[in-house]
Design a protein around this motif. Structure first.
Motif, PDB file in Angstrom:
ATOM      1  N   ILE A 176     -10.258 129.378  41.594  1.00 40.46           N
ATOM      2  CA  ILE A 176      -8.871 129.747  41.869  1.00 40.46           C
ATOM      3  C   ILE A 176      -8.134 128.696  42.700  1.00 40.46           C
ATOM      4  N   ASN A 177      -8.827 127.625  43.119  1.00 39.08           N
ATOM      5  CA  ASN A 177      -8.160 126.572  43.878  1.00 39.08           C
ATOM      6  C   ASN A 177      -7.159 125.838  42.985  1.00 39.08           C
ATOM      7  N   ASP A 178      -5.944 125.653  43.496  1.00 37.54           N
ATOM      8  CA  ASP A 178      -4.904 124.964  42.727  1.00 37.54           C
ATOM      9  C   ASP A 178      -4.399 123.728  43.463  1.00 37.54           C
ATOM     10  N   VAL A 179      -5.230 123.198  44.370  1.00 37.95           N
ATOM     11  CA  VAL A 179      -4.886 121.983  45.110  1.00 37.95           C
ATOM     12  C   VAL A 179      -5.912 120.919  44.782  1.00 37.95           C
ATOM     13  N   ALA A 180      -5.461 119.774  44.262  1.00 35.81           N
ATOM     14  CA  ALA A 180      -6.366 118.693  43.875  1.00 35.81           C
ATOM     15  C   ALA A 180      -6.356 117.595  44.924  1.00 35.81           C
ATOM     16  N   ASP A 181      -7.517 116.960  45.113  1.00 39.30           N
ATOM     17  CA  ASP A 181      -7.574 115.787  45.980  1.00 39.30           C
ATOM     18  C   ASP A 181      -6.753 114.650  45.366  1.00 39.30           C
ATOM     19  N   LEU A 182      -6.338 113.725  46.222  1.00 40.85           N
ATOM     20  CA  LEU A 182      -5.517 112.617  45.746  1.00 40.85           C
ATOM     21  C   LEU A 182      -6.252 111.779  44.710  1.00 40.85           C
ATOM     22  N   ASN A 183      -7.552 111.625  44.872  1.00 42.07           N
ATOM     23  CA  ASN A 183      -8.307 110.804  43.917  1.00 42.07           C
ATOM     24  C   ASN A 183      -8.831 111.608  42.731  1.00 42.07           C
ATOM     25  N   GLY A 184      -8.567 112.907  42.732  1.00 50.23           N
ATOM     26  CA  GLY A 184      -8.966 113.742  41.600  1.00 50.23           C
ATOM     27  C   GLY A 184     -10.443 114.053  41.534  1.00 50.23           C
ATOM     28  N   ALA A 185     -11.222 113.634  42.511  1.00 52.72           N
ATOM     29  CA  ALA A 185     -12.669 113.853  42.484  1.00 52.72           C
ATOM     30  C   ALA A 185     -13.076 114.826  43.586  1.00 52.72           C
ATOM     31  N   ASN A 186     -14.159 115.542  43.314  1.00 55.93           N
ATOM     32  CA  ASN A 186     -14.735 116.465  44.308  1.00 55.93           C
ATOM     33  C   ASN A 186     -13.721 117.504  44.803  1.00 55.93           C
ATOM     34  N   ASP A 187     -12.909 118.003  43.892  1.00 52.62           N
ATOM     35  CA  ASP A 187     -11.963 119.057  44.270  1.00 52.62           C
ATOM     36  C   ASP A 187     -12.736 120.303  44.710  1.00 52.62           C
ATOM     37  N   PRO A 188     -12.261 120.995  45.733  1.00 48.84           N
ATOM     38  CA  PRO A 188     -12.900 122.261  46.109  1.00 48.84           C
ATOM     39  C   PRO A 188     -12.830 123.262  44.957  1.00 48.84           C
ATOM     40  N   ARG A 189     -13.908 123.997  44.802  1.00 47.80           N
ATOM     41  CA  ARG A 189     -13.961 125.053  43.799  1.00 47.80           C
ATOM     42  C   ARG A 189     -14.171 126.379  44.533  1.00 47.80           C
ATOM     43  N   LEU A 190     -13.166 127.242  44.457  1.00 48.65           N
ATOM     44  CA  LEU A 190     -13.171 128.493  45.200  1.00 48.65           C
ATOM     45  C   LEU A 190     -13.269 129.673  44.245  1.00 48.65           C
ATOM     46  N   LYS A 191     -14.159 130.609  44.572  1.00 48.30           N
ATOM     47  CA  LYS A 191     -14.315 131.816  43.769  1.00 48.30           C
ATOM     48  C   LYS A 191     -14.336 133.034  44.678  1.00 48.30           C
ATOM     49  N   ASN A 192     -13.676 134.089  44.224  1.00 47.65           N
ATOM     50  CA  ASN A 192     -13.630 135.331  44.986  1.00 47.65           C
ATOM     51  C   ASN A 192     -14.975 136.049  44.942  1.00 47.65           C
ATOM     52  N   ARG A 193     -15.398 136.535  46.088  1.00 47.78           N
ATOM     53  CA  ARG A 193     -16.564 137.406  46.214  1.00 47.78           C
ATOM     54  C   ARG A 193     -16.145 138.590  47.087  1.00 47.78           C
ATOM     55  N   VAL A 194     -16.319 139.810  46.576  1.00 46.02           N
ATOM     56  CA  VAL A 194     -15.856 140.988  47.317  1.00 46.02           C
ATOM     57  C   VAL A 194     -16.899 142.102  47.227  1.00 46.02           C
ATOM     58  N   ILE A 195     -17.288 142.627  48.384  1.00 45.31           N
ATOM     59  CA  ILE A 195     -18.113 143.828  48.478  1.00 45.31           C
ATOM     60  C   ILE A 195     -17.198 144.976  48.892  1.00 45.31           C
ATOM     61  N   GLN A 196     -17.213 146.060  48.126  1.00 49.66           N
ATOM     62  CA  GLN A 196     -16.306 147.175  48.388  1.00 49.66           C
ATOM     63  C   GLN A 196     -17.065 148.465  48.649  1.00 49.66           C
ATOM     64  N   GLY A 197     -16.555 149.226  49.593  1.00 46.20           N
ATOM     65  CA  GLY A 197     -16.993 150.599  49.790  1.00 46.20           C
ATOM     66  C   GLY A 197     -15.761 151.483  49.734  1.00 46.20           C
ATOM     67  N   PHE A 198     -15.849 152.652  49.090  1.00 42.57           N
ATOM     68  CA  PHE A 198     -14.627 153.431  48.890  1.00 42.57           C
ATOM     69  C   PHE A 198     -14.925 154.914  48.771  1.00 42.57           C
ATOM     70  N   ILE A 199     -13.880 155.692  48.927  1.00 44.01           N
ATOM     71  CA  ILE A 199     -13.907 157.119  48.624  1.00 44.01           C
ATOM     72  C   ILE A 199     -12.746 157.402  47.684  1.00 44.01           C
ATOM     73  N   GLY A 200     -12.895 158.434  46.885  1.00 46.26           N
ATOM     74  CA  GLY A 200     -11.842 158.779  45.939  1.00 46.26           C
ATOM     75  C   GLY A 200     -11.833 160.261  45.657  1.00 46.26           C
ATOM     76  N   ILE A 201     -10.771 160.685  45.005  1.00 41.44           N
ATOM     77  CA  ILE A 201     -10.627 162.076  44.567  1.00 41.44           C
ATOM     78  C   ILE A 201     -10.238 162.054  43.102  1.00 41.44           C
ATOM     79  N   LYS A 202     -10.927 162.839  42.295  1.00 39.76           N
ATOM     80  CA  LYS A 202     -10.615 162.909  40.872  1.00 39.76           C
ATOM     81  C   LYS A 202     -10.001 164.276  40.523  1.00 39.76           C
ATOM     82  N   PHE A 203      -9.184 164.256  39.488  1.00 38.60           N
ATOM     83  CA  PHE A 203      -8.505 165.456  39.024  1.00 38.60           C
ATOM     84  C   PHE A 203      -8.785 165.622  37.525  1.00 38.60           C
ATOM     85  N   GLY A 204      -8.822 166.820  37.060  1.00 42.32           N
ATOM     86  CA  GLY A 204      -9.072 167.083  35.654  1.00 42.32           C
ATOM     87  C   GLY A 204     -10.470 167.618  35.450  1.00 42.32           C
ATOM     88  N   LYS A 205     -10.730 168.072  34.233  1.00 38.78           N
ATOM     89  CA  LYS A 205     -12.020 168.688  33.933  1.00 38.78           C
ATOM     90  C   LYS A 205     -13.110 167.636  33.780  1.00 38.78           C
TER      91      LYS A 205
END
Length: 205
Positions: A176-205
């Protein structure tokens, strides 16, 4: 906020098409998010944030259902180096579409997730120069990150009547990184990592 309106309309259409068999629900929870990858040249740490949204469960066969969701999710990371210490906050509209299998009160789910970046911001401290030392930074960073994110999600939990308790892990697949180094080499490569905990309520049969 056009994407939100379109997705709300999609959910209403799906609910109407599936009639009484569909289950609708709302959910909210905690994110533990980080940006991981290659060539970052900084330490990245997990940040505790949150997510909130809604889901629609469409029965397919026996214990198997398809569960599309619409989630607002605050993600990002903390970046640390000898010259910087700041947080990146990424605001996403995430759309997971999961295969959901429920046996008794226990369920498991997995599937793809598509994310749209609504906005990005950085705040913390950066080293200005040798004479002035460190200074505060609080700035928009929308142009530093790509607008789309594709991830895989998997999770499990319990359904106790209308109450849902669960956990999920999402791993971004694209850089998801959209910034390139001036020389175009060794650009950072960023990826999302997410751990989620949640509660919810459901409706319907």
């Amino acid at each position: 906020m056009k994407p939100l309106r379109l997705l709300a309309l999609l959910f209403l259409l799906l609910a109407g098409a599936s009639q009484a068999q569909a289950q609708f629900g709302i959910k909210a929870g905690v994110n533990n998010a980080v940006l991981d990858g290659q060539n970052i040249n900084m330490d990245t740490d997990y940040k505790t944030t949150y997510h909130v949204g809604a889901f629609l469960r469409l029965p397919i066969l026996g214990p198997l259902s398809i569960q599309p969701e619409v989630l607002y999710s605050l993600q990002g990371s903390q970046f640390k180096s000898t010259v910087a210490n700041y947080d990146t906050k990424l605001h996403y509209l995430n759309i997971p579409v999961l295969a959901h299998v429920k046996v008794g009160p226990v369920y498991a789910e997995a599937g793809p997730q598509f994310g749209v970046l609504l906005g990005a911001r950085e705040n913390g401290t950066l080293r200005i120069n040798a004479a002035d030392g460190y200074g505060p930074v609080d700035r928009t960073a929308d142009n530093n990150y790509k607008k789309n994110d594709f991830a895989l999600a998997a999770g499990a939990g319990l359904e106790l009547g209308s109450l849902i308790i669960g956990a999920r892990y999402t791993a971004g697949l694209n850089n998801i990184n959209d910034v390139a180094d001036l020389n175009g080499a060794n650009d950072p490569r960023l990826k999302n990592r997410v751990i989620q905990g949640f509660i919810g309520i459901k409706f319907g049969k």
